[in-house]
Design a protein around this motif. Sequence first.
Motif, PDB file in Angstrom:
ATOM      1  N   ASN A 175       0.815  -1.209   0.000  1.00 11.73           N
ATOM      2  CA  ASN A 175       0.000   0.000   0.000  1.00 11.73           C
ATOM      3  C   ASN A 175       0.854   1.266   0.000  1.00 11.73           C
ATOM      4  OD1 ASN A 175      -2.583  -1.325   0.156  1.00 11.73           O
ATOM      5  ND2 ASN A 175      -2.087  -1.825   2.277  1.00 11.73           N
ATOM      6  N   GLN A 176       2.083   1.164  -0.463  1.00  8.69           N
ATOM      7  CA  GLN A 176       2.958   2.323  -0.533  1.00  8.69           C
ATOM      8  C   GLN A 176       3.196   2.704  -1.988  1.00  8.69           C
ATOM      9  OE1 GLN A 176       6.521   1.578   1.692  1.00  8.69           O
ATOM     10  NE2 GLN A 176       5.442   1.279   3.619  1.00  8.69           N
ATOM     11  N   SER A 177       3.467   3.978  -2.187  1.00 11.84           N
ATOM     12  CA  SER A 177       3.613   4.510  -3.538  1.00 11.84           C
ATOM     13  C   SER A 177       4.838   3.921  -4.225  1.00 11.84           C
ATOM     14  CB  SER A 177       3.728   6.037  -3.476  1.00 11.84           C
ATOM     15  OG  SER A 177       3.977   6.568  -4.758  1.00 11.84           O
ATOM     16  N   ARG A 178       4.697   3.677  -5.533  1.00 13.78           N
ATOM     17  CA  ARG A 178       5.807   3.196  -6.346  1.00 13.78           C
ATOM     18  C   ARG A 178       6.553   4.335  -7.034  1.00 13.78           C
ATOM     19  NH1 ARG A 178       4.598  -0.456  -3.578  1.00 13.78           N
ATOM     20  NH2 ARG A 178       4.574  -2.662  -4.122  1.00 13.78           N
ATOM     21  N   ILE A 179       6.149   5.554  -6.787  1.00 13.09           N
ATOM     22  CA  ILE A 179       6.862   6.709  -7.328  1.00 13.09           C
ATOM     23  C   ILE A 179       8.019   7.017  -6.390  1.00 13.09           C
ATOM     24  CG2 ILE A 179       6.697   9.136  -7.966  1.00 13.09           C
ATOM     25  CD1 ILE A 179       3.777   8.720  -8.578  1.00 13.09           C
ATOM     26  N   ASN A 180       9.239   6.901  -6.883  1.00 13.66           N
ATOM     27  CA  ASN A 180      10.422   7.016  -6.040  1.00 13.66           C
ATOM     28  C   ASN A 180      10.837   8.472  -5.881  1.00 13.66           C
ATOM     29  OD1 ASN A 180      10.869   4.265  -5.486  1.00 13.66           O
ATOM     30  ND2 ASN A 180      11.791   3.965  -7.496  1.00 13.66           N
ATOM     31  N   TYR A 211      17.428   4.684  -1.058  1.00 14.43           N
ATOM     32  CA  TYR A 211      16.651   5.106   0.110  1.00 14.43           C
ATOM     33  C   TYR A 211      15.725   6.232  -0.331  1.00 14.43           C
ATOM     34  CZ  TYR A 211      15.953   5.757   5.139  1.00 14.43           C
ATOM     35  OH  TYR A 211      15.421   5.807   6.405  1.00 14.43           O
ATOM     36  N   SER A 212      14.424   6.056  -0.146  1.00 18.73           N
ATOM     37  CA  SER A 212      13.456   7.006  -0.692  1.00 18.73           C
ATOM     38  C   SER A 212      12.402   7.357   0.346  1.00 18.73           C
ATOM     39  CB  SER A 212      12.780   6.423  -1.944  1.00 18.73           C
ATOM     40  OG  SER A 212      12.121   5.209  -1.628  1.00 18.73           O
ATOM     41  N   ILE A 213      11.664   8.432   0.049  1.00 19.38           N
ATOM     42  CA  ILE A 213      10.563   8.872   0.904  1.00 19.38           C
ATOM     43  C   ILE A 213       9.398   7.887   0.776  1.00 19.38           C
ATOM     44  CG2 ILE A 213       8.949  10.739   1.379  1.00 19.38           C
ATOM     45  CD1 ILE A 213      11.748  11.474   2.049  1.00 19.38           C
ATOM     46  N   ALA A 234       8.448  13.770  -5.946  1.00 15.40           N
ATOM     47  CA  ALA A 234       9.537  13.179  -6.728  1.00 15.40           C
ATOM     48  C   ALA A 234      10.239  14.234  -7.578  1.00 15.40           C
ATOM     49  CB  ALA A 234       8.994  12.055  -7.609  1.00 15.40           C
ATOM     50  N   HIS A 235       9.472  15.108  -8.222  1.00 16.31           N
ATOM     51  CA  HIS A 235      10.075  16.180  -9.020  1.00 16.31           C
ATOM     52  C   HIS A 235      10.820  17.169  -8.132  1.00 16.31           C
ATOM     53  CE1 HIS A 235       8.538  15.742 -13.236  1.00 16.31           C
ATOM     54  NE2 HIS A 235       7.778  14.850 -12.624  1.00 16.31           N
ATOM     55  N   PHE A 236      10.277  17.464  -6.967  1.00 23.67           N
ATOM     56  CA  PHE A 236      10.934  18.415  -6.075  1.00 23.67           C
ATOM     57  C   PHE A 236      12.242  17.840  -5.535  1.00 23.67           C
ATOM     58  CE2 PHE A 236      11.607  20.460  -1.949  1.00 23.67           C
ATOM     59  CZ  PHE A 236      11.568  21.796  -2.324  1.00 23.67           C
ATOM     60  N   VAL A 237      12.261  16.561  -5.207  1.00 23.35           N
ATOM     61  CA  VAL A 237      13.496  15.934  -4.720  1.00 23.35           C
ATOM     62  C   VAL A 237      14.561  15.939  -5.810  1.00 23.35           C
ATOM     63  CG1 VAL A 237      14.495  13.742  -3.965  1.00 23.35           C
ATOM     64  CG2 VAL A 237      12.370  14.548  -2.952  1.00 23.35           C
ATOM     65  N   ASP A 238      14.166  15.676  -7.052  1.00 17.37           N
ATOM     66  CA  ASP A 238      15.134  15.749  -8.151  1.00 17.37           C
ATOM     67  C   ASP A 238      15.723  17.152  -8.272  1.00 17.37           C
ATOM     68  OD1 ASP A 238      14.653  13.111  -8.697  1.00 17.37           O
ATOM     69  OD2 ASP A 238      13.236  13.497 -10.319  1.00 17.37           O
ATOM     70  N   TRP A 239      14.892  18.164  -8.076  1.00 18.19           N
ATOM     71  CA  TRP A 239      15.390  19.539  -8.148  1.00 18.19           C
ATOM     72  C   TRP A 239      16.346  19.846  -6.994  1.00 18.19           C
ATOM     73  CZ3 TRP A 239      14.428  23.629  -4.688  1.00 18.19           C
ATOM     74  CH2 TRP A 239      14.922  24.865  -5.106  1.00 18.19           C
ATOM     75  N   THR A 240      16.043  19.357  -5.793  1.00 17.54           N
ATOM     76  CA  THR A 240      16.944  19.599  -4.665  1.00 17.54           C
ATOM     77  C   THR A 240      18.289  18.912  -4.858  1.00 17.54           C
ATOM     78  OG1 THR A 240      15.964  17.725  -3.469  1.00 17.54           O
ATOM     79  CG2 THR A 240      15.052  19.914  -3.038  1.00 17.54           C
TER      80      THR A 240
END
Length: 605
Positions: A275-280, A507-509, A522-528
């Motif tokens: 039940n967790q997101s597959r978007i890393n 290791y992901s959120i 996911a997009h924001f983490v890539d930007w950081t």
Amino acid sequence: MQGIPAMLGLLLSATVASVDQLKFLHDTLESVHKEMYISTLLVMQRHQRQSAPDPLQPFYPLAWPTLRIDKGPSVEITRETTYKRPALALVYMDAYEDTVLLDALAESFNDMRVTRIVIWLRVPVSEQLLATICQQATEHSFLNLLVLEGTTSAHRLQPFPRAHFQSIQIQMSPHKIFPIPWLNFQGREAKTQVSLRPPQSFYWKDPLTGGERCSGYIYSLMRTFAEKRNISLVLLQDTAGEAEMDWTTELNETIRGGDLDLPMTGHFANLRGPNQSRINALVGIITITIAVPCGQELRLGDLFISICVPTMIPYMLVNYLCFTVAESLLGAIYNIWAHRRRRFRCINMLLNLRVLRSILGMAGELPLRHRTATALGQLVVCMSYAGFLTATLFGAHLSTLLTMSPQYRHIHTIKELRDSNLTVVFNRMSLSVITQKVDPDFVSSQLPNVQLMLVKDQMDLVTSLNTSYAYQVFAYSHDTLWSAQHHSIRRALCKSRHLDLIRDIPYSIVLQQNSVYGLALAHFVDWTWSAGLLAHWYSHAVHDMSYSSIGPHRYLPQPIGARPIALQDYKTGWTLLGAGCLLAVCVFIAELLVARRRARIVGRN
């Protein structure tokens, strides 16, 4: 799109809808395709029997690959379509009961809630129908949904802060039909909580003011993400039970129940629950290793024996043997060429003073008066050069020993750790990774003495540099163990590559499946990552953790006591010098005896 205009002539004979309605649908699909191309068209209709009308009959042949499904068994579509091949779902509703198609669509679009959805209504629109569609869109977290009504009217879903429909004019509106919805959440509330897992998120006390505040690199990430995307963070307070909760065990249940929208913690990507997101949203790549007590500091003599001797002795022996054999061969060739008979003596192979003198870096004489002067002279030059390299290598090793940081005699392998019977402190998440991904019997067979602790308690022991245990830690650049010891050249806890259990784990959120924040985060983490903010936040969190009350007492090993130089310190040097002088005298006497014997033999002949 070339096939659609070619078949517009069939609109007059269509029995599904009027010409204006079909033209409106055609123009809408064409406008959506111009905004972002449609690679796959998913057509959903509650009745797929032969007598049921086909809403796309006038459009054949279609310009896109088309997949037709109904409310029956769901067809799972992979998430890669969202990024590489944008799809569009066309839902045909000719009755109020057709709203069940959205439930079937949700099962097919797991982790694809940003996929564009167009609902073509063939029934009169009412407030109740729009409210039902809006409720289902909220329940399934649909973000891009458009309802077509009649020949000109359209209703676009506005998902934030609360889902509602907004009437738009597609042909007259200068804006996009499907704007990116997750750039502005318009103040939507998101529940979060500090995980008490340093350096991810934790409470720390300011040593100057004594005040307590939140810190951690994931805490900074979530706070900045909320500010940039207009999200209202609701920080849940810790209760007595939640403060002692082991997040590694309870995280799945907490997220599944919807208690947390943006957890301030991470998880290994290969241990995500169903039940967790597959978007890393990748926040790091770490290695699970074991830190052991460093033990006693090695003295300079021990370092010399362990580093210089294994390197220098084989090198000198190989050079000595090679040059001794080469000189003996040249001497034998010269004797054969000069028709001289000379016995081969093993003593010349075992003790060759000329070769030994050259290897030790001492000057050697060139035999210029013999016919073999050229070959033997070149050999002496090579021996002198080898001696120069040996002396340089020895000097480099000695300089390294005199300037290197203190070294320790500690455990280096899993076998040594098992034989030492030292207690290894684990947390449950790391232990589950090892038992599930490495070997279920690894811990019981290789590490029989294991103790489980909460992450916070484990980090308290690590940051205080308690040497009573060995610790499972996460190894990466400037990790927690490094931050606790970097201010001193001496170490209390040491690591070895042979103690690594698993290397390079993503290791992901952790988010709930189909979370509305998944793609945005996911997009924001890539930007950081590209801006270097994650590294900055991590170093700041490590600084707060190091200078807060988490690890107030650190037990660094005491350095070896320094004292003034005394005559006894030269005892070893004087002993070596005396042994060298004695050996030189013995060699000199031996050379005199050998020379006298040779003179007698020559006199007799």
